[in-house]
Motif scaffolding. Structure first.
Motif, PDB file in Angstrom:
ATOM      1  N   LYS A 107      61.087 131.563   8.199  1.00 21.32           N
ATOM      2  CA  LYS A 107      61.564 130.496   9.078  1.00 21.32           C
ATOM      3  C   LYS A 107      60.753 129.219   8.879  1.00 21.32           C
ATOM      4  CE  LYS A 107      63.550 130.089  13.637  1.00 21.32           C
ATOM      5  NZ  LYS A 107      63.844 130.777  14.901  1.00 21.32           N
ATOM      6  N   ILE A 108      59.449 129.372   8.695  1.00 17.41           N
ATOM      7  CA  ILE A 108      58.595 128.199   8.490  1.00 17.41           C
ATOM      8  C   ILE A 108      58.912 127.530   7.159  1.00 17.41           C
ATOM      9  CG2 ILE A 108      56.205 127.472   8.091  1.00 17.41           C
ATOM     10  CD1 ILE A 108      55.343 129.563  10.130  1.00 17.41           C
ATOM     11  N   GLN A 109      59.160 128.342   6.135  1.00 15.36           N
ATOM     12  CA  GLN A 109      59.465 127.788   4.811  1.00 15.36           C
ATOM     13  C   GLN A 109      60.790 127.031   4.799  1.00 15.36           C
ATOM     14  OE1 GLN A 109      59.193 131.170   2.215  1.00 15.36           O
ATOM     15  NE2 GLN A 109      56.978 130.939   1.911  1.00 15.36           N
ATOM     16  N   LYS A 110      61.730 127.493   5.645  1.00 16.74           N
ATOM     17  CA  LYS A 110      63.014 126.796   5.726  1.00 16.74           C
ATOM     18  C   LYS A 110      62.871 125.461   6.441  1.00 16.74           C
ATOM     19  CE  LYS A 110      65.871 130.964   5.654  1.00 16.74           C
ATOM     20  NZ  LYS A 110      66.801 131.817   6.413  1.00 16.74           N
ATOM     21  N   LEU A 121      49.564 130.656  14.014  1.00 19.24           N
ATOM     22  CA  LEU A 121      48.933 129.346  14.204  1.00 19.24           C
ATOM     23  C   LEU A 121      48.538 128.723  12.872  1.00 19.24           C
ATOM     24  CD1 LEU A 121      46.628 130.105  17.282  1.00 19.24           C
ATOM     25  CD2 LEU A 121      48.786 128.844  17.275  1.00 19.24           C
ATOM     26  N   ASP A 122      48.117 129.573  11.935  1.00 20.50           N
ATOM     27  CA  ASP A 122      47.707 129.054  10.631  1.00 20.50           C
ATOM     28  C   ASP A 122      48.911 128.582   9.819  1.00 20.50           C
ATOM     29  OD1 ASP A 122      45.414 128.855   8.596  1.00 20.50           O
ATOM     30  OD2 ASP A 122      46.904 130.019   7.490  1.00 20.50           O
ATOM     31  N   LYS A 123      49.981 129.360   9.849  1.00 16.08           N
ATOM     32  CA  LYS A 123      51.163 129.008   9.055  1.00 16.08           C
ATOM     33  C   LYS A 123      51.938 127.841   9.654  1.00 16.08           C
ATOM     34  CE  LYS A 123      50.987 132.105   5.759  1.00 16.08           C
ATOM     35  NZ  LYS A 123      50.875 131.724   4.333  1.00 16.08           N
ATOM     36  N   LYS A 124      52.029 127.819  10.979  1.00 15.69           N
ATOM     37  CA  LYS A 124      52.867 126.826  11.644  1.00 15.69           C
ATOM     38  C   LYS A 124      52.141 125.506  11.883  1.00 15.69           C
ATOM     39  CE  LYS A 124      56.559 125.538  14.035  1.00 15.69           C
ATOM     40  NZ  LYS A 124      57.882 125.352  13.404  1.00 15.69           N
ATOM     41  N   PHE A 125      50.892 125.596  12.352  1.00 16.98           N
ATOM     42  CA  PHE A 125      50.205 124.381  12.796  1.00 16.98           C
ATOM     43  C   PHE A 125      48.950 124.036  11.995  1.00 16.98           C
ATOM     44  CE2 PHE A 125      52.236 126.328  16.564  1.00 16.98           C
ATOM     45  CZ  PHE A 125      53.153 125.329  16.854  1.00 16.98           C
ATOM     46  N   LYS A 126      48.482 124.955  11.152  1.00 14.67           N
ATOM     47  CA  LYS A 126      47.270 124.723  10.354  1.00 14.67           C
ATOM     48  C   LYS A 126      46.081 124.336  11.239  1.00 14.67           C
ATOM     49  CE  LYS A 126      49.582 125.159   6.461  1.00 14.67           C
ATOM     50  NZ  LYS A 126      49.391 126.311   5.556  1.00 14.67           N
ATOM     51  N   LEU A 127      45.890 125.089  12.317  1.00 15.44           N
ATOM     52  CA  LEU A 127      44.840 124.765  13.275  1.00 15.44           C
ATOM     53  C   LEU A 127      43.469 125.193  12.764  1.00 15.44           C
ATOM     54  CD1 LEU A 127      46.600 125.824  16.600  1.00 15.44           C
ATOM     55  CD2 LEU A 127      46.367 123.525  15.666  1.00 15.44           C
ATOM     56  N   SER A 128      42.446 124.570  13.313  1.00 18.84           N
ATOM     57  CA  SER A 128      41.074 124.900  12.929  1.00 18.84           C
ATOM     58  C   SER A 128      40.665 126.240  13.536  1.00 18.84           C
ATOM     59  CB  SER A 128      40.114 123.808  13.409  1.00 18.84           C
ATOM     60  OG  SER A 128      40.083 123.772  14.828  1.00 18.84           O
TER      61      SER A 128
END
Length: 315
Positions: A312-315, A268-275
């Protein structure tokens, strides 16, 4: 040097008095006892973090003696447990140990103290408070069933075999429950008291972010062994092997669930930067599907899926 000794004695007297007050609150003020329990190790922890080990042990023992004088025999078990926890917390802070090490030693201290008190209670006074608690629960449940039958005129749809199995399960899982409870309570105490100690100008350690938590990979081997025994040996209910495997299973389930939740936080932190608030909500929502979370934890430990997600997120 005399000034330092005077200061140490003065602070020791203050911490003994504060510890005694907290113990008396736990004993005599039911409404505040739960809150006081969380802060009980704080005075000894603060003193142990600031002064040498010999003085700290002396202050802790004297605090127990003073508490006994004013509170009687009933308060001694709690005083011994919390003073020991305070000592461990303070000494480890002074030794610059990590927060994880602090958690482990504090949990083990509480577990050991509980075990000693249980043996003393059983051998000296003939009181098995664990067995008595189970019997009390059984009696209360029987009373509830009788009351339900009286009020409704119908027998509750509960089979006695199921009840006996449930109570047998509860009795069998006591070691795991006590262990998890000890470490859970230690985590609560550390989480609450370390920020207070920091405000009191004590250099306290920090946990790394929950999303970066990595359990030892050996947990997977333990889980595989337990799973193999369950599948192929299938120990009979009530046997020693059954109790051992059941308790190990419970502890491993909890650890793998925590690992799975850690991965979810990472994703969640890497993909969406959620609180953090949203992460907590997701964690609560994930608890009912803990079996799936355990599976995530297994994959996270065994196959390092974090690196795949990161790539995958970095790509």
């Amino acid at each position: 040097m005399p000034n330092n000794q005077t200061k140490a004695l003065a602070h020791g007297a203050m911490m003994i008095a504060l510890f005694g007050v907290i113990m008396l609150i736990i004993l005599y003020v039911p409404l505040l006892s739960l809150i006081a329990t969380i802060f009980a190790p704080l005075p000894i922890a603060w003193y142990s973090a600031n002064y040498n080990r010999t003085m700290s042990i002396f202050v802790a023992l004297l605090a127990c003696v003073i508490t006994f004088i004013f509170g009687g025999l009933l308060v001694i078990p709690a005083a011994l447990i919390f003073s020991a926890m305070g000592l461990v917390i303070g000494i480890n802070i002074q030794l610059k140990k990590s927060k994880l090490f602090l958690l482990m030693t504090t949990g083990l201290t509480m577990l050991l103290a509980f075990a000693v008190l249980y043996v003393v209670s059983l051998q000296l006074f003939g009181i098995d408070f664990i067995k008595d608690s189970i019997e009390f629960t059984r009696t209360s449940y029987d009373s509830y069933l009788e009351l339900t039958k009286t009020l409704t005129g119908q027998t509750p749809p509960v089979k006695m075999e199921d009840l006996e199995l449930m109570f047998a399960m509860i009795e069998s899982t006591i070691p795991a429950a006590v262990t998890l409870g000890a470490f859970g309570f230690a985590f609560l105490i550390i989480s609450v008291n370390l920020p207070i100690l920091k405000r009191l100008k004590v250099d306290v350690p920090k946990f790394s972010a929950f999303k970066d938590l990595r359990m030892p990979k050996s947990i997977l081997w333990y889980y595989l062994i337990v799973l193999t025994i369950n599948l192929f040996v299938r120990p009979e209910i009530g046997t020693t092997l059954y109790v051992i495997i059941l308790n190990f299973s419970m502890i491993l389930w909890v650890l793998l669930t925590i690992q799975g939740l850690s991965f979810i936080h990472y994703f969640l932190d890497k993909k969406f930067k959620l609180s953090n608030f949203v992460k907590v909500l997701v964690t609560i929502m994930a608890i009912p599907i803990y079996s799936f979370v355990i599976l995530i934890g297994i994959f996270d430990l065994g196959f390092n899926i974090r690196s795949l997600v990161k790539d995958k997120i970095q790509k």
